[in-house]
Design a protein around this motif. Structure first.
Motif, PDB file in Angstrom:
ATOM      1  N   GLN A   1      23.029 -14.118 -17.191  1.00  0.00           N
ATOM      2  CA  GLN A   1      22.634 -12.769 -16.799  1.00  0.00           C
ATOM      3  C   GLN A   1      23.065 -11.782 -17.859  1.00  0.00           C
ATOM      4  O   GLN A   1      24.127 -11.937 -18.483  1.00  0.00           O
ATOM      5  N   SER A   2      22.226 -10.766 -18.078  1.00  0.00           N
ATOM      6  CA  SER A   2      22.587  -9.681 -18.985  1.00  0.00           C
ATOM      7  C   SER A   2      22.278  -8.354 -18.309  1.00  0.00           C
ATOM      8  O   SER A   2      21.286  -8.228 -17.581  1.00  0.00           O
ATOM      9  N   ASP A   3      23.132  -7.370 -18.527  1.00  0.00           N
ATOM     10  CA  ASP A   3      22.965  -6.024 -17.980  1.00  0.00           C
ATOM     11  C   ASP A   3      23.042  -5.028 -19.127  1.00  0.00           C
ATOM     12  O   ASP A   3      23.956  -5.106 -19.955  1.00  0.00           O
ATOM     13  N   GLN A   4      22.077  -4.108 -19.159  1.00  0.00           N
ATOM     14  CA  GLN A   4      21.991  -3.177 -20.273  1.00  0.00           C
ATOM     15  C   GLN A   4      21.772  -1.756 -19.778  1.00  0.00           C
ATOM     16  O   GLN A   4      21.001  -1.516 -18.839  1.00  0.00           O
TER      17      GLN A   4
ATOM     18  N   VAL B   1      17.874   7.713 -19.405  1.00  0.00           N
ATOM     19  CA  VAL B   1      18.592   6.456 -19.502  1.00  0.00           C
ATOM     20  C   VAL B   1      17.888   5.434 -18.613  1.00  0.00           C
ATOM     21  O   VAL B   1      17.370   5.775 -17.541  1.00  0.00           O
ATOM     22  N   ARG B   2      17.855   4.224 -19.085  1.00  0.00           N
ATOM     23  CA  ARG B   2      17.253   3.120 -18.338  1.00  0.00           C
ATOM     24  C   ARG B   2      18.304   2.032 -18.146  1.00  0.00           C
ATOM     25  O   ARG B   2      19.035   1.696 -19.085  1.00  0.00           O
ATOM     26  N   TYR B   3      18.379   1.525 -16.934  1.00  0.00           N
ATOM     27  CA  TYR B   3      19.280   0.401 -16.652  1.00  0.00           C
ATOM     28  C   TYR B   3      18.423  -0.809 -16.338  1.00  0.00           C
ATOM     29  O   TYR B   3      17.459  -0.741 -15.565  1.00  0.00           O
ATOM     30  N   VAL B   4      18.785  -1.943 -16.920  1.00  0.00           N
ATOM     31  CA  VAL B   4      18.022  -3.166 -16.680  1.00  0.00           C
ATOM     32  C   VAL B   4      18.977  -4.341 -16.544  1.00  0.00           C
ATOM     33  O   VAL B   4      19.960  -4.467 -17.288  1.00  0.00           O
ATOM     34  N   SER B   5      18.697  -5.180 -15.568  1.00  0.00           N
ATOM     35  CA  SER B   5      19.465  -6.394 -15.337  1.00  0.00           C
ATOM     36  C   SER B   5      18.494  -7.571 -15.343  1.00  0.00           C
ATOM     37  O   SER B   5      17.507  -7.574 -14.587  1.00  0.00           O
ATOM     38  N   VAL B   6      18.764  -8.566 -16.192  1.00  0.00           N
ATOM     39  CA  VAL B   6      17.883  -9.722 -16.332  1.00  0.00           C
ATOM     40  C   VAL B   6      18.690 -10.986 -16.062  1.00  0.00           C
ATOM     41  O   VAL B   6      19.752 -11.192 -16.659  1.00  0.00           O
TER      42      VAL B   6
ATOM     43  N   GLN C   1      14.354 -12.985 -13.530  1.00  0.00           N
ATOM     44  CA  GLN C   1      14.275 -11.815 -12.669  1.00  0.00           C
ATOM     45  C   GLN C   1      14.671 -10.584 -13.467  1.00  0.00           C
ATOM     46  O   GLN C   1      15.717 -10.575 -14.120  1.00  0.00           O
ATOM     47  N   ASN C   2      13.821  -9.571 -13.404  1.00  0.00           N
ATOM     48  CA  ASN C   2      14.080  -8.317 -14.104  1.00  0.00           C
ATOM     49  C   ASN C   2      14.117  -7.189 -13.076  1.00  0.00           C
ATOM     50  O   ASN C   2      13.165  -7.004 -12.316  1.00  0.00           O
ATOM     51  N   ARG C   3      15.235  -6.476 -13.070  1.00  0.00           N
ATOM     52  CA  ARG C   3      15.378  -5.321 -12.188  1.00  0.00           C
ATOM     53  C   ARG C   3      15.770  -4.118 -13.045  1.00  0.00           C
ATOM     54  O   ARG C   3      16.759  -4.167 -13.789  1.00  0.00           O
ATOM     55  N   ALA C   4      15.008  -3.042 -12.943  1.00  0.00           N
ATOM     56  CA  ALA C   4      15.238  -1.894 -13.816  1.00  0.00           C
ATOM     57  C   ALA C   4      15.075  -0.596 -13.038  1.00  0.00           C
ATOM     58  O   ALA C   4      14.326  -0.521 -12.057  1.00  0.00           O
ATOM     59  N   ALA C   5      15.786   0.423 -13.494  1.00  0.00           N
ATOM     60  CA  ALA C   5      15.667   1.770 -12.940  1.00  0.00           C
ATOM     61  C   ALA C   5      15.913   2.764 -14.059  1.00  0.00           C
ATOM     62  O   ALA C   5      16.634   2.464 -15.024  1.00  0.00           O
TER      63      ALA C   5
END
Length: 972
Positions: free
Chosen positions: A663-666, A618-623, A595-599
């Motif tokens: 899970q990773s958050d960037q 800036v981009r935030y992404v949680s995978v 699952q990829n969620r980005a804003a």
């Protein structure tokens, strides 16, 4: 689609016979990933009509100049006509891009004429896209296999070398975006037909290419409609031959000293057949007010590749160099490798069939309700599948080998062993000298899909330095099932396994296992393999150039393989204990859900005079990844050799399922600044944090344990009657791998002195962490109440590294020359890449119960990175003639850190390839041409590293086809 015109209407081509420079660039930009901060209306519209090669270069130059970050581009010179025969071959002309000529980056034994993958600025972590959207092949990788994409479907290819906040994350080295054509790209109806007849001179085969495109648009009371249909089918048959210097040992040679000496050699000849089928359908609609535009597209890429390989080789200890052998300061040069004892070479037939299918469905809705707002909604569904069947049957025979490496292509001559009374011709044609030794089967059946949705909203400010604010969200769910069965080697007949079964149907021991009382059996088929033109006749002599190999029908299908070998008791993949879905152990079936969620949020800015233009965001992404798999233990319960009870208990063939999550958050900030300090000069600085996610194959949740069994013959009857497990090894995935991270820095200076005239220079630096590497470590594992030390080898995150380098590029048409000379043009580019502190190692598993890993070689260079690459392209376009002569060269590079046979690092040696084409316009609608690849008949060479000091000795030599195509193109 991304930023369109800052107006109430989106950008549309005006009526003209040919594409305008800025109009076509704007259309291609509008189909891209959204990295273009400048809107189409900000480009300076000029009534410059371009076409042909000059037009393609001009469009690509404009795309680079107007981009919001560091970009290089390729544009098709004609509809359905990239400048090379494949997307990969076209990409190799781009600064910083190198393509792989081997079938896989870690397989230095199998070549491919069209390439298999790319590195961008020395790294393979490159994101691939179709029209700015995700795309992938259902293999162990994460991205798209570019060699499977029909080039006839492409309108342009963009290579992004840094990032903006609105770009989808995932490429540390960069992003490659493949843009297909759209019906609104042109005001006029377009009909294009393309036909080619390919000829490969080594295989001596012809095969066709066919493609067609129809595009038109219609005004109605409810708005304007557009339709584009494109179809492509391409076939290619080719051949390559290889000579290989086998495993080398450091020997003390009398009167010479220590020298590296081969214990075996190999020759192989491989016939390949590739077919690419593809198509896309695009429907577009725009409302009468031109404030709403909808695009629906379906794209399909279906690629198959088969190859059949024959030859003589050995992976085992075979021969000793004769006393009259010649050596240089490092290694053996020439002499005879005399057979040792009961050893044999393999005479084999292998066939591999692969099919890759990608289907892409997309819907895009672009809304420009007024001067201030642009809203874009985009939905996509991708499904992909990959199927592989790989079969091998090994015959075997005793042979000596004369070897002379002191030639451009080595001379290897197999001869009858001294123990034979037959002549060479008699010996190699006699089926009584060959026995069926072993077989191998490998299967893969993987499939995956992804659903993605994104929304981008841009508010146009136009107040001083502030141009617009853009933000968006994206959600993507990807699932993939990888079914990957091991390369399953099993004995057919051997002296230590009940006796040998020979090609002539005779068994060499007492009757057993269905053998007739007279010692005969029903032998499978074999056939003569003609090596008369091996390496174009320059190297090998074997029995008048003929050997016997197992019959090709044995590997023509999996059913024929199983039926033909049924009399041997071969334990195929499907006969293993605990298999599911016919052929796979549970541990070999891995489900991965991601699952990829980005804003993101991005500000576009620029000075009122356009001298300064840029963006910051800036981009935030949680995978989140969930992987299902498990552990599997070896099965020694049916082993004919006596083993200790604890080894039999531990090796009972058990498998245990498990599921793991990570899970990773960037946060990924970026800034891109462009300074137009002169009408024709600009400089840019780009800084962005980037991530690359691990290949899905490395995330697989599996651990497959194998036992290394050594037997001992105490009765001198050629049959082992005692045995011991020397060690336990395991190959493993790692579902807890972290993304690789990097801070990317770019600085360029660009001079655009003509419509097709530019000199650009760029510096880049990548500061990376969580580097992907292969690791080896001991682990205590318990099964069935018994604990053993298992040496585990698999992917890990380790260390930090950096990459730095620079790129230079130049292109120009010499318009100031008189008359026909003004058609001369030139392209040239050069890239230098250097890596520091790369945690690359050649790792051998620890032995026994050693508490630490044993490392053979460390401080290896970055795999796939050439320090130097360059392209030189001579162009001519005048009146009705267009010609191109292109030379691509790269310095040596590390192919693989650990070859599966030698366990040594293998390096591809420096080399280049010359390609060319010439076309003539028969009329305004028709052109005919000839395309040629590998004009100089280049020999690809590899070397192996044999010590920590970096000593390299000869490994392989590959000779392949020169390829020619007669092409006819029609455009209406």
């Amino acid at each position: 689609m991304s930023n369109l015109a800052h107006s109430t209407a989106f950008s549309r081509p005006q009526k003209t016979t040919y594409f305008k420079r800025t109009t076509l660039a704007a259309c291609i930009i509008a189909a891209s990933s959204g990295a273009w901060a400048q809107s189409a209306s900000e480009a300076q519209l000029e009534e410059v009509v371009v076409q042909g090669v000059r037009g393609a270069l001009q469009n690509a130059q404009e795309m680079k100049r107007d981009s919001a970050t560091v970009v290089d581009a390729i544009s098709a010179s004609d509809i359905n006509a990239l400048p090379d025969k494949s997307v990969l071959e076209a990409l190799q002309r781009v600064p910083g891009v190198s393509i792989e000529r081997f079938a896989a980056a870690d397989d230095p034994d199998h070549y491919t004429i069209e390439g298999s993958g790319i590195t961008l600025r020395g790294m393979p972590q490159t994101r691939s896209e179709f029209n700015g959207r995700d795309s992938f092949s259902a293999n162990s990788g994460r991205g798209l296999s570019f060699q499977d994409v029909p080039p006839e479907l492409m309108g342009a290819v963009e290579v992004y070398k840094n990032h903006t906040a609105d770009m989808i994350e995932g490429g540390i080295s960069g992003t490659i975006n493949l843009n297909t054509r759209k019906p609104f790209d042109s005001e006029e109806q377009q009909i294009a037909l393309n036909g080619a007849l390919n000829y490969t001179d080594f295989a001596d085969e012809t095969s066709p290419d066919l493609s067609a495109l129809f595009s038109d648009r219609w005004d109605t009371d409810v708005g304007e409609f557009g339709l584009l249909v494109s179809l492509a089918n391409s076939k290619l048959k080719n051949r390559y031959d290889s000579v290989q210097n086998g495993v080398n040992t450091l020997n003390s040679v009398t009167g010479v000293g220590e020298r590296w000496t081969p214990i075996n050699v190999a020759v192989r000849t491989t016939d390949q057949e590739r077919e690419r089928k593809g198509g896309n359908i695009v429907v577009q609609w725009a409302n009468p007010a031109e404030t709403t535009q909808a695009t629906v597209e379906y794209m399909r890429s279906d690629a198959t590749q088969s190859w059949v390989e024959n030859g003589i080789q050995s992976d085992d200890v075979v021969g000793t160099a004769s006393a009259d052998s010649v050596y240089n300061d490092i290694q053996f040069v020439s002499g005879t490798l005399t057979l040792d004892g009961d050893n044999t070479y393999n005479s084999f037939t292998r066939k591999s069939d692969k099919r890759s299918l990608v289907e892409d469905f997309s819907f895009n809705l672009l809304l420009t309700p007024n001067d201030k707002w642009t809203i874009e909604l985009d939905a996509q569904y991708v499904k992909a599948s990959t199927e592989v069947t790989d079969l091998n049957v090994f015959g075997a025979l005793a042979t000596d080998a004369y070897v002379n490496l002191d030639r451009n292509i080595p001379d290897i001559r197999f001869t009858a062993p001294a123990s034979s009374s037959q002549t060479d011709s008699e010996y190699f044609s006699d089926p009584a000298n060959y026995f069926y030794r072993a077989a191998m089967d490998h299967l893969e059946d993987s499939d995956g899909n992804e659903k993605a949705f994104k929304m981008d909203v841009e508010y146009h400010i136009d107040d001083g330095w502030f141009r617009s604010v853009k933000g968006g969200v994206r959600a993507a769910d990807r699932s993939q099932t990888t079914r990957w069965a091991k390369y399953n080697w099993g004995v057919l007949s051997e002296s230590w396994a009940g006796g040998r079964k020979y090609f002539d149907g005779v068994h060499d021991t007492d009757p057993w296992n269905g053998i007739r009382e007279d010692g005969t059996y029903d032998a499978p088929t074999y056939y003569n393999k003609d090596l008369d033109n091996f390496h174009r006749g320059e190297t090998v002599g074997v029995n008048g150039n003929t050997i016997l190999v197992p019959g090709e029908q044995l590997v023509s299908s999996y059913q024929n393989f199983l039926t033909g070998l049924s009399g041997f008791g071969f334990a195929s993949l499907g006969t293993r204990n605990g298999v599911v879905e016919n052929y796979y152990l549970p541990v070999e079936i891995n489900d991965t859900d991601e699952q990829n969620r980005a804003a993101y949020l991005m500000l576009n800015f620029g000075s009122p005079d356009d001298v300064w233009v840029g963006n910051i965001g800036v981009r935030y992404v949680s995978v989140t990844n969930k992987t299902t798999g498990g552990s599997a233990f070896p099965d020694l319960t049916n082993n004919a050799l006596p083993l200790p009870a604890d080894d039999l208990a531990f090796s009972n063939g058990a498998s245990y399922p498990s599921t793991e999550s990570a899970q990773s958050d960037q946060w990924l900030p970026s800034v891109n600044l462009k300074y137009n300090f002169h009408e024709d000069w600009l400089a840019r600085i780009s800084i962005a944090k980037a991530v690359s996610y691990p290949d899905l194959g490395n995330l697989r949740n599996f651990m497959s344990v194998s036992a290394i069994v050594e037997g001992q013959d105490t009765n001198d009857d050629d049959i082992d009657d005692t045995a011991v497990v020397n060690e336990y090894r395991a190959s493993a995935g790692n579902p807890f791998l972290k993304p690789m991270e990097a801070i990317n820095y770019d600085a360029t200076v660009e001079w655009y002195f003509d419509d097709v005239g530019a000199v650009t220079a760029g510096l880049f630096y990548k500061d990376m962490s969580n580097f992907f590497a292969s690791g080896s470590y001991p682990r205590y594992m318990t099964n069935n109440g018994v604990t053993k030390v298992v040496d585990v080898e698999g992917p890990i995150n380790t260390g930090e590294a950096s990459i730095k380098g620079f790129e230079l590029a130049y292109q120009q048409f010499f318009d100031n020359l008189p008359g026909a000379w003004s058609g001369l043009g030139m392209q040239a580019n050069y890239t230098f890449v250097s890596a520091s502190d790369v945690p690359n190692q050649n790792l051998n598993p620890a032995k026994g119960d050693e508490p630490v890993q044993a490392t053979t070689f460390d401080n290896l260079p970055l795999q796939g990175m050439s320090k130097h690459t360059y392209n030189l392209v001579g162009i001519y376009e005048y009146a009705d003639v267009a010609a191109r002569l292109a030379w691509n060269w790269r310095s040596d590079y590390l192919l693989t850190t650990r070859d599966v046979i030698t366990k040594a690092p293998i390096y591809n040696q420096a080399g280049g390839q010359l390609d060319g084409s010439v076309f003539y316009n028969i009329s305004d609608n028709f052109k005919v041409g000839i395309e040629a690849s590998n004009l100089l008949n280049e020999i690809t060479k590899t070397k192996m590293q044999v010590d920590q000091e970096g000593t390299q000795i000869d490994r392989s030599w590959f000779v392949n086809d020169r390829r020619f195509a007669l092409v006819l193109r029609a455009n209406f």
